[in-house]
Enzyme design. Structure first.
Site: not given
Ligand code: NAD
Length: 475
Positions: A170, A245, A278, A378
């Site tokens: 997804k 992650e 991130c 962040e």
């Molecule tokens: P997000 O958490 O809003 O969304 C990420 C994914 O999770 C999307 O596919 C979203 O639809 C899904 N999602 C959201 N809420 C959910 C829930 N309650 N249950 C299941 N799935 C859910 O994050 P984003 O805005 O897409 O990405 C940015 C974030 O990702 C930042 O905080 C960044 O630091 C982090 N990030 C971490 C890494 C790492 O490897 N540590 C790498 C890239 C990004």
């Protein structure tokens, strides 16, 4: 405009159970560049069931056949580079050269890192008279964010495929076009039906359904700490494995004896991908004697960071991904000013001459203190905070003064000091003097940055169970 409402389930493109249109917005133009459908429970169930039905036979497929298919996928990924770069550019706003190079390149780099790791990976080892087997965990839900879309999809899908898991991807609903293309590539490579499935959806819908699904054995998630917590709670009832992650607030500790490019390098790294990484070094912690000069260099570097259209070639940065992110970043810049930090470059509003697109001015704050919101949260935009330190102990304490622990950075010419500090900072990765990690090195965080390790051997192990068998003679 690309219309791609179907999902990839059981080896074919199928219509959603209930059509539910969602527009994918090009952040540089604020206009729709694609239409997808958001899935429902019935779509999630169909995909999980396809993955479940194909699991045993894929797990039993000889490794060399699985590897041959992954290599074929890698060849297709290379051949369709331009299409992939264009999808990433449009969906998340990476300028085209960044999309063609780093964004597309990260996927290929990880794929070949896994192939190398597989050559040495022991699926069965001996321990005295016992056999210790490493077996695929089962059906995996892969939930990915929008910021480095192919980096994250490849870091999950390839090791899962390699060790014999089946999966439902997804992708982020904000940036699903690259993943839809990836699914086409999987199809073209000829993986058996049901091994890889894709259902689009949002977090509240398909994301939550996958996390709670009784027939999913593992969720591999990359995204915000907020969603990571929600997924962990949703997964608790079925006690499935959850690999996370999450976010970061990396410190970049710059000692007075650092090389002369250290500050400039740190600013460029922070602004790369419009600050949407991130592992970005967003807190520059500078030894006090070098602080005034660091401010000058940081200011000059930020002012020289060009912001421009994503369709143009060049090293400029693009917009941030969405209106929501744009507003969040503006709010945090405003908070930084209100709480008493000094803007030395950039600031509120769009860059001069731009009145459309989610473009943010590369911003540097001086006189930041550890209590300030911009130091703690962040931001996920091109915003750097700079703060001085007096002693090595203080620098370590400041680096560790965060709920996150993803990547920290250390700059000093003194080898011993570099190692001493690297050993004491609490993060999954420490990069020193601008040297990046090698291929296959584990990527992951301490504390609220998550619990997973992706890439190479560690990334393969994430998707495995370990089984000890005794009482069967080893020949
Ligand atoms: P997000 O958490 O809003 O969304 C990420 C994914 O999770 C999307 O596919 C979203 O639809 C899904 N999602 C959201 N809420 C959910 C829930 N309650 N249950 C299941 N799935 C859910 O994050 P984003 O805005 O897409 O990405 C940015 C974030 O990702 C930042 O905080 C960044 O630091 C982090 N990030 C971490 C890494 C790492 O490897 N540590 C790498 C890239 C990004």
């Amino acid at each position: 405009m690309l219309e791609k409402r179907q999902f990839y389930i059981d080896g074919q493109w199928v219509d959603p159970a209930i059509p539910n249109d969602f527009h994918v917005i090009d952040p540089a133009t604020e206009e729709a560049c694609g239409v997808i459908s958001l899935g429902e429970q019935a779509d999630t169930d169909a995909a999980v069931s396809a993955a479940r039905n194909s699991f045993q036979s894929w797990a039993n497929t000889p490794l060399d056949q699985r590897v041959a298919l992954i290599k074929k996928l890698g060849d297709i990924y290379s051949a369709r580079r331009d299409e992939m770069a264009e999808a990433i550019r449009a969906e998340m706003g990476a300028p085209i050269d960044l999309a063609r190079n780093s964004q597309w390149g990260a996927g290929g780099w990880h794929l070949s890192g896994f192939l190398q790791a597989l050559e040495k990976f022991d699926f069965e080892q001996k321990m005295d008279a016992d056999r210790i087997r490493t077996e695929p965990i089962g059906v995996c839900a892969l939930i990915t964010p929008w910021n480095w879309p192919m980096n994250q999809v490849v870091l999950k899908a390839i090791p899962a495929l390699a060790v014999g898991c089946t999966m439902v991807l997804k992708p982020s609903e904000i940036a699903p076009l690259s993943s839809l293309l990836f699914a086409e590539m999987v199809h073209e490579a000829g993986f058996p039906a049901g091994v890889f499935n894709l259902v689009n959806g949002d977090g509240a819908g398909v994301g939550s359904q996958l996390s709670a699904h009784p027939d999913v054995d593992m969720v591999s998630f990359t995204g915000s700490t907020r969603a990571g917590i929600a997924i962990t709670k949703a997964a608790a009832d079925s006690l499935k494995r959850v690999s996370l992650e999450l976010g970061g607030k990396g410190a970049n500790v710059i000692f007075a004896d650092a090389d002369e490019k250290a500050v400039k390098r740190g600013v460029i790294h922070c602004m790369n991908n419009s600050g949407q990484s991130c592992n970005a070094p967003t807190r520059m912690i500078v030894e006090r004697s070098a602080y005034p000069h660091a401010l000058e260099v940081a200011k000059a570097t930020a002012l020289a960071t060009e912001v421009g259209p994503t369709t143009e070639s060049g090293r400029h940065i693009g917009p941030v991904v969405s209106e929501t992110q744009f507003n969040k970043i503006q709010g945090l810049i405003e908070t930084g000013i209100r709480e008493g930090a000094t803007v030395i470059a950039g600031g509120l509003g769009r860059p001069e001459g731009m009145n459309k697109g989610y473009f943010v001015r590369p911003t540097v704050f001086a006189d930041v203190t550890p209590e300030m919101t911009i130091y703690r949260e962040e931001i996920f935009g091109p915003v750097l905070s700079i703060i001085p330190f007096d002693t090595e102990e203080q620098a370590i304490a400041m680096a560790n003064d965060t709920v996150y622990g993803l990547t920290n950075y250390i700059q000093t010419d003194d080898d011993e000091k570099r190692l001493r500090v690297a050993r004491q900072v609490r993060s999954g990765m420490v990069e020193t003097n601008g040297v990046g990690r090698v291929q296959g090195s584990p990527f992951g965080g301490y504390k609220q940055s998550g619990n997973g390790r992706e890439g190479g051997k560690w990334g393969l192990e994430e998707f495995c169970e370990v089984k000890a068998i005794s009482g069967v003679p080893i020949g």
